[in-house]
Design an enzyme around this catalytic site. Sequence first.
Site, PDB file in Angstrom:
ATOM      1  CE1 TYR A   1       0.828  -0.011   4.378  1.00  0.00           C
ATOM      2  CE2 TYR A   1      -1.479  -0.340   4.831  1.00  0.00           C
ATOM      3  CZ  TYR A   1      -0.199  -0.195   5.271  1.00  0.00           C
ATOM      4  OH  TYR A   1       0.052  -0.251   6.606  1.00  0.00           O
ATOM      5  CD  GLU A   2       0.598   6.428   0.999  1.00  0.00           C
ATOM      6  OE1 GLU A   2      -0.492   6.058   1.482  1.00  0.00           O
ATOM      7  OE2 GLU A   2       0.723   7.484   0.354  1.00  0.00           O
ATOM      8  N   GLY A   3       1.547   2.834  -2.568  1.00  0.00           N
ATOM      9  CA  GLY A   3       2.458   2.648  -3.708  1.00  0.00           C
ATOM     10  C   GLY A   3       3.339   1.434  -3.508  1.00  0.00           C
TER      11      GLY A   3
ATOM     12  CD  GLN B   1       6.850   4.237  -2.939  1.00  0.00           C
ATOM     13  OE1 GLN B   1       7.454   5.308  -2.940  1.00  0.00           O
ATOM     14  NE2 GLN B   1       5.564   4.139  -2.668  1.00  0.00           N
TER      15      GLN B   1
END
Lengths: 597, 597
Positions: free
Chosen positions: A440-442, A447
């Site tokens: 999650y969060e990329g 990234q």
Amino acid sequence: MPAYKAPLRDIRFVMDDLLGFSEHYKQLDSVTEVDDEVQTAIIEEAAKFSENVISPLNAVGDQAGCVWSAEGVTTPPGYKQAYQQYCEGGWPALAMPESYGGQGLPESMNIVLTELISSSCPAWSGYPGLREGAIKTLLNHGSNELKERFLPNLVSGQWTGTMCLTESHCGSDLGQLKTKAIPVCGNEYRLTGTKIFISCGEHDMAENIVHIVLARLPDAPAGSAGISLFVVPKLLVNDDQSLGGKNNVSCGSIEHKMGIHGFVTCVMNFDGATGYLIGKPNKGLQAMFTFMNSARLTTALQGLVHAEVAYQGAVPYAQERLAMRSLSGAKNPDGPADPIIVHPDVRRMLLTIKSFAEGFRAFAYYVAQQLDLSEHAKTEASREQAKQLLALLTPVCKGFMTELGCEAAHHGVQIFGGHGYIREWGMEQNQRDSRISTLYEGTTGIQALDLIGRKVLGSKGALLTNFSNIIFEFCQSQQANQPMQEFTQPLHETTTQWLELATSIGQSAARDPEEIGAASVDFLMFSGYTILAYFWARMAQVSMDKLETGAEDRDLYFSKISTARFFFQRLLPRTATLKQTIQSGAASLMEITPEQF
Amino acid sequence: MPAYKAPLRDIRFVMDDLLGFSEHYKQLDSVTEVDDEVQTAIIEEAAKFSENVISPLNAVGDQAGCVWSAEGVTTPPGYKQAYQQYCEGGWPALAMPESYGGQGLPESMNIVLTELISSSCPAWSGYPGLREGAIKTLLNHGSNELKERFLPNLVSGQWTGTMCLTESHCGSDLGQLKTKAIPVCGNEYRLTGTKIFISCGEHDMAENIVHIVLARLPDAPAGSAGISLFVVPKLLVNDDQSLGGKNNVSCGSIEHKMGIHGFVTCVMNFDGATGYLIGKPNKGLQAMFTFMNSARLTTALQGLVHAEVAYQGAVPYAQERLAMRSLSGAKNPDGPADPIIVHPDVRRMLLTIKSFAEGFRAFAYYVAQQLDLSEHAKTEASREQAKQLLALLTPVCKGFMTELGCEAAHHGVQIFGGHGYIREWGMEQNQRDSRISTLYEGTTGIQALDLIGRKVLGSKGALLTNFSNIIFEFCQSQQANQPMQEFTQPLHETTTQWLELATSIGQSAARDPEEIGAASVDFLMFSGYTILAYFWARMAQVSMDKLETGAEDRDLYFSKISTARFFFQRLLPRTATLKQTIQSGAASLMEITPEQF
């Protein structure tokens, strides 16, 4: 399940000896004064709260999980009470602006709090954490009216928040999203659509939940250029901030996840829900990026958290568990066997975890300082320098630390042998909980593309040169320091390779754009090891200085130097493989056709 | 949850093209004839049974788990019925001796069956699997009377078996065990003690359970020289093999594990239980070693299994899930985005999993052939050669394949993004199920010490030279084959390094015995990559030959060559790091004191 013990000595080592937090705070404008006394008060109270109130929720929450019914979601026993205590203690407002009731402390103090809370119970820590995204969205892009209406109760923690981005057919690629927003009058809209993977979308811990929702206006262009941002409360909010009726938002179901069972993940249905546009139409995606660095840093911290939890579990076990004799002669001759901490391979795993946990803390706190500086440094030049560092370091921090946090959790299980696989020791929970962090969060892949594509190649190497110069300056400063050469020489060499690899990826990419993706994750990991080597070299240098000047806590400083040595001899060599795989290029990845898989 | 599809084409590639099973079986004495027709019949029936009967149990078993009560343990819905069908089909007796009702097929055919069953449902496959250890113990060390009493029903599968080794304070270090056996009369004993982690210790799938128990006689010497082996049935067995009364054996509780929830793990209490000595007093531990190679190979297979499951899940997802555009231009221009299988980093993960799954199959089936040869080769020299290969390869196969099976399962989750963390896709279950494999049947650390200590240094390098000569001969045989040089050159180089590393570890160990442990796991992994490179080079060579001679299935052979290329360019370079870390020696591991952790 081991009780969490806040590693205050290690935290102070980073804050005081390594990164000089007190001195750093003097460089900031418009931030509440944070002298040593304030720092101590905050981290000691946060440590107590984490150990006594939050840590006991960790195993319970994993076993009970969240329970869905048509009326709502019930969080695990104790979650709600702990959240009330958390709010009563003023913790939610710590780093929030004073204009909306916050205490105005810098992000870097909030990161310490987040480490402590999150290490105590990763699942619980998500509830106050998610709220921060909603606050920052409103702060940065909301009208004064929206801020007045929503921020005070979000800042106090009385309400929590969510970020409603993902839909079942798109996560990373938000340009595909379909949720619709139809204008009603003024700034009011009706939203219709289904969002999935909504963390904290529905729960019983706060009286209201403020959803930040990405959706499309009727005339929006296709793709990511047609996404707008809305605030959609669970209960409608009157102009005086009092609660009105129920909005047309409901939680359709919750997900059964591998871990973080206490952290609810919802399918959210918006059925003509009332919402208010935040910022400009069709500019929603850009707006989301404004606080991405801090959100990614919070997620990156999980790498530290899962390494720390693995370490706190595994060290006492390795010191107590008796099996086999040391190959160099019995170390516990009066016992039936030696403690397993004498065995080199157990040490290899423990030191791997240790060098991750302590190295990640240095890395993450440094990035948090850049967050402070990017907003509150006294000069524009300093703010700009911090923004450049943040741009480069944040994707590495998130991708690298979470990948290795998973590795640390794996070793944590391994040290326990078969006992690691059993619930009661907490190590398997730690591994299950850790697994979300690279997703999650990329994801790590996202990234990595951000790092090599947007940041390194996108700046034509400027961002990379900027940080590598900091490393080179450090190496230069230690040239006369003979004992430091075992660290600075390989650090210098690796940093040089890092620059060379970036250049060669750029050259390959000019011929074939697939070379960017092919190199991306390996380049991110190479970057991570290089940066961690920089922090371990600095930690070794600080520790040598401390020992030389007769500081107390000699075991701590010896242990830092030994761990640095371990990192350089046993972990930094991973760059040798990464260099080769990066240089091998895209051909071996692209040759096989989709059908031949 | 993806339904399992038996990868028959890949299996036949290894059996037919690579390892020549039919030719191999002609080299064996005293084994039922296994011509191509028999092989086909077995694997096709086993595939159908696995896909249709066993695979549907996998998700159900994970969610339902096993349920304990004072009366016994209930396995997940469908487990018992599937086991009955399994027995009715004669599968339990496949590779068992004809003298006790078995079909007398070689181990290598059983390995194919085990792969299929275990990939369909790892948890279920443990029940028939554990039985094999009990059978082999009795076959190799039991008196004729014990064999007559217990073997026929174990062979048919009517009864299952266990291995009761571990106690709460000792697993790997069995010398510490405390369970007592007191002689009654003749060969009868009363056993008292508590065993933990007893797989299949209690369940409802078979009418009786035959426990093989390690315990101490009253006058036994301390440590591992005082361990004896007993057979202790759940229900007593009369001389005519009919069932008698209940024995004093009970299941005190079951463990809550990270995964393989359908595979019950028991605390077993022996309260003056009736048992019978197997083999000689105090020689129990040695007896356990006689079938360790086959037990370890079965566990090693899990590395293959979890890679295969990850692959079968991730490939269709990557082919269907749409996100982002290919950096080299849209590949699905009419759709809203490209399938993620176009992205290089997704391919990197898929190819990693693929090269593990297919490489492990080659490795494991080759080891299984050595098991056949070690018992049934026509000459003593061939049997001895196979035993030497087994001694070297088994710990690598177990340690290396299970470590990388966990890595494959991790990638399987990662390819799904957030969906990987959710139960419904089966990828998180695969990762949880995989995690036990590096722990039981000897942790990776134990395998590594066995490899470098007992096998490599213990044979003064002879075992290593033996296998490396096979690799060098292969390289030699391809010297005129230009397209093969991209594989044979790095293979030759890595194998040379492998030998050099072994020598240098031996030299360091002469100075400091801790060097053995310090190098152990990295040396095991180096060995694994070298051996896998050998098999991938051979698979490439076979595939080139096939393409040249106009064989059908051209996609398959192209895909093998591409995957070999990927392995050599992207995975074999991991040896570069391992070489450095092995050479870094023990100092960085041993410097820190236990208290400084």
